[in-house]
Design a protein around this motif. Structure first.
Motif, short mmCIF file in Angstrom:
data_model
loop_
_atom_site.label_atom_id
_atom_site.label_comp_id
_atom_site.label_asym_id
_atom_site.label_seq_id
_atom_site.Cartn_x
_atom_site.Cartn_y
_atom_site.Cartn_z
N TYR A 5 0.84 -1.20 0.00
CA TYR A 5 0.00 0.00 0.00
C TYR A 5 0.88 1.25 0.00
N LYS A 6 0.34 2.32 -0.56
CA LYS A 6 1.10 3.57 -0.63
C LYS A 6 1.07 4.33 0.68
N SER A 7 0.10 4.06 1.52
CA SER A 7 -0.01 4.74 2.80
C SER A 7 -0.92 3.92 3.72
N GLU A 8 -0.84 4.20 5.01
CA GLU A 8 -1.73 3.54 5.95
C GLU A 8 -3.17 3.99 5.73
N ALA A 9 -3.36 5.25 5.38
CA ALA A 9 -4.71 5.74 5.09
C ALA A 9 -5.29 5.03 3.88
N GLY A 10 -4.44 4.77 2.89
CA GLY A 10 -4.89 4.05 1.71
C GLY A 10 -5.28 2.62 2.02
N ARG A 11 -4.47 1.96 2.83
CA ARG A 11 -4.83 0.61 3.25
C ARG A 11 -6.19 0.60 3.95
N SER A 12 -6.40 1.56 4.84
CA SER A 12 -7.65 1.65 5.57
C SER A 12 -8.83 1.85 4.62
N ALA A 13 -8.67 2.72 3.63
CA ALA A 13 -9.76 2.99 2.68
C ALA A 13 -10.12 1.75 1.89
N VAL A 14 -9.12 1.02 1.43
CA VAL A 14 -9.37 -0.20 0.66
C VAL A 14 -10.04 -1.25 1.54
N GLN A 15 -9.57 -1.42 2.76
CA GLN A 15 -10.12 -2.45 3.63
C GLN A 15 -11.55 -2.10 4.08
N VAL A 16 -11.82 -0.82 4.30
CA VAL A 16 -13.19 -0.42 4.64
C VAL A 16 -14.14 -0.78 3.52
N PRO A 86 -2.34 -14.00 -1.23
CA PRO A 86 -1.42 -13.18 -0.43
C PRO A 86 -0.77 -12.09 -1.28
N GLY A 87 -0.51 -10.97 -0.64
CA GLY A 87 0.14 -9.86 -1.34
C GLY A 87 -0.79 -9.04 -2.19
N GLU A 88 -2.09 -9.24 -2.05
CA GLU A 88 -3.09 -8.49 -2.79
C GLU A 88 -4.03 -7.78 -1.82
N PRO A 89 -4.85 -6.83 -2.28
CA PRO A 89 -5.63 -5.99 -1.36
C PRO A 89 -6.91 -6.66 -0.86
N GLY A 90 -6.75 -7.81 -0.21
CA GLY A 90 -7.88 -8.52 0.36
C GLY A 90 -7.67 -8.72 1.84
N GLY A 91 -8.03 -9.92 2.32
CA GLY A 91 -7.96 -10.19 3.75
C GLY A 91 -6.82 -11.10 4.15
N ASP A 197 -14.44 0.67 -7.76
CA ASP A 197 -13.60 -0.13 -6.86
C ASP A 197 -12.18 -0.26 -7.40
N VAL A 198 -12.04 -0.43 -8.73
CA VAL A 198 -10.72 -0.51 -9.34
C VAL A 198 -9.95 0.79 -9.10
N VAL A 199 -10.61 1.91 -9.31
CA VAL A 199 -9.97 3.21 -9.10
C VAL A 199 -9.53 3.36 -7.65
N LEU A 200 -10.41 3.00 -6.71
CA LEU A 200 -10.06 3.10 -5.29
C LEU A 200 -8.81 2.29 -4.97
N PHE A 202 -6.37 1.07 -6.97
CA PHE A 202 -5.11 1.46 -7.60
C PHE A 202 -4.69 2.88 -7.28
N ASP A 203 -5.55 3.61 -6.61
CA ASP A 203 -5.14 4.90 -6.06
C ASP A 203 -4.27 4.71 -4.83
N HIS A 204 -4.38 3.52 -4.18
CA HIS A 204 -3.70 3.30 -2.91
C HIS A 204 -2.79 2.07 -2.89
N PHE A 205 -2.78 1.28 -3.93
CA PHE A 205 -2.15 -0.05 -3.91
C PHE A 205 -0.99 -0.10 -4.89
N ASN A 206 0.09 -0.78 -4.49
CA ASN A 206 1.24 -1.00 -5.36
C ASN A 206 1.17 -2.42 -5.94
N PRO A 207 0.84 -2.56 -7.23
CA PRO A 207 0.71 -3.91 -7.79
C PRO A 207 2.07 -4.55 -8.02
N ARG A 208 2.04 -5.84 -8.29
CA ARG A 208 3.26 -6.54 -8.70
C ARG A 208 3.80 -5.89 -9.97
#
Length: 278
Positions: A5-16, A86-91, A197-200, A202-208
């Protein structure tokens, strides 16, 4: 902060947002957390406990929300396990197994062990398709059937890793929703919520980054299970014609279909996949 993730706030937004999707899941589901060699893995289990098992693997930058349009149908006939990679924006845990190594297969060994499954059918999309195919190559006795949607590893990859260079270029126009539609091939009118959801993410996530390993002719020839391959004729990520051609020519029991007017995101194939898995 995790590197995915690019930031802790970004991680939180994606997980919410992901938790919102899970609360709206269209069928009853057990939320499982399995210990694995790659850390904790999150699984959504739906459908009759005694029905034939099916493992679902989403694509890069995704999670089990990928299957929300399919799950109600598939869960009528199957015990469906939507697995967050693992390593993706899920749980699941945020570390990333090295592609092309034994690590992803060992991770799936642990997932199947945690689910008490000697074997299962697999449905994989994009990176998830590559992962399912890698597992079928390494553990053919554990894969009953294999359905691959826009999979990597068969046809040529047109760009660097999914969404990386192309998204960086397209998103320079600052219309991220339109750019997401171009990359995925999805209509904003029909799939507006998915694009949001895709925009949200990739605004916050660093892909492989980097290219997916290509499976050899011999590896594809050795696959013993029935294989369904569905690709879009407008996929900007992978060479769909080459994917279909290699699958048809090399995999002994393959049904490869090129879908018209379809981009990289192969959605709306609930019934063809269900009929294949039956």
């Amino acid at each position: 902060m995790s590197a995915i993730y690019k930031s802790e706030a970004g991680r939180s937004a994606v997980q919410v947002r992901y938790r919102e999707v899970l609360r709206e899941w269209p069928v009853a589901a057990e939320q499982l957390r399995l210990p694995t060699s790659q850390g904790e893995t999150f699984v959504l289990a739906s459908g009759p406990a005694d029905a034939p098992p099916v493992i679902l693997l989403h694509g890069s930058g995704g999670n089990s929300s990928t299957w929300r349009g399919d799950i109600a149908t598939w869960a009528r006939d199957f015990r469906v396990y939507a697995v967050d990679m693992p390593g993706e924006p899920g749980g699941s845990a945020e570390n990333r197994p090295e592609l092309g190594s034994e690590n992803l297969a060992l991770w799936l060994d642990d997932v199947l062990a945690g689910l008490e499954l000697p074997a299962a059918s697999f449905v994989g999309m994009s990176l998830g398709g590559w992962t399912a195919l890698d597992y079928a190559v390494r553990r053919p006795q554990r894969v009953t059937k294999l359905a691959l949607l826009c999979p990597g590893g068969i046809g040529k990859q047109k760009y660097g890793w999914i969404f990386k260079n192309l998204v960086d270029h397209l998103f320079n126009n600052h219309d991220m929703r339109r750019s997401a539609a171009i990359v995925t091939g999805l209509s904003a009118e029909e799939y507006g919520g998915v694009l949001d959801d895709v925009v949200l993410v990739f605004d916050h996530f660093n892909p492989r980054t980097g290219k997916l390993p290509i499976f050899t002719d011999d590896q594809l020839r050795a696959l013993p299970m029935p294989v369904l391959v569905l690709v879009g004729d407008r996929d900007v990520m992978f060479d769909s014609n080459k994917t279909a051609q290699r699958a048809t020519t090399l995999i002994p029991n393959a049904d490869a279909r090129i879908l018209p007017d379809t981009g990289h995101a192969v959605l709306g194939q609930t019934e063809p996949v269900r009929e294949f898995l039956l």
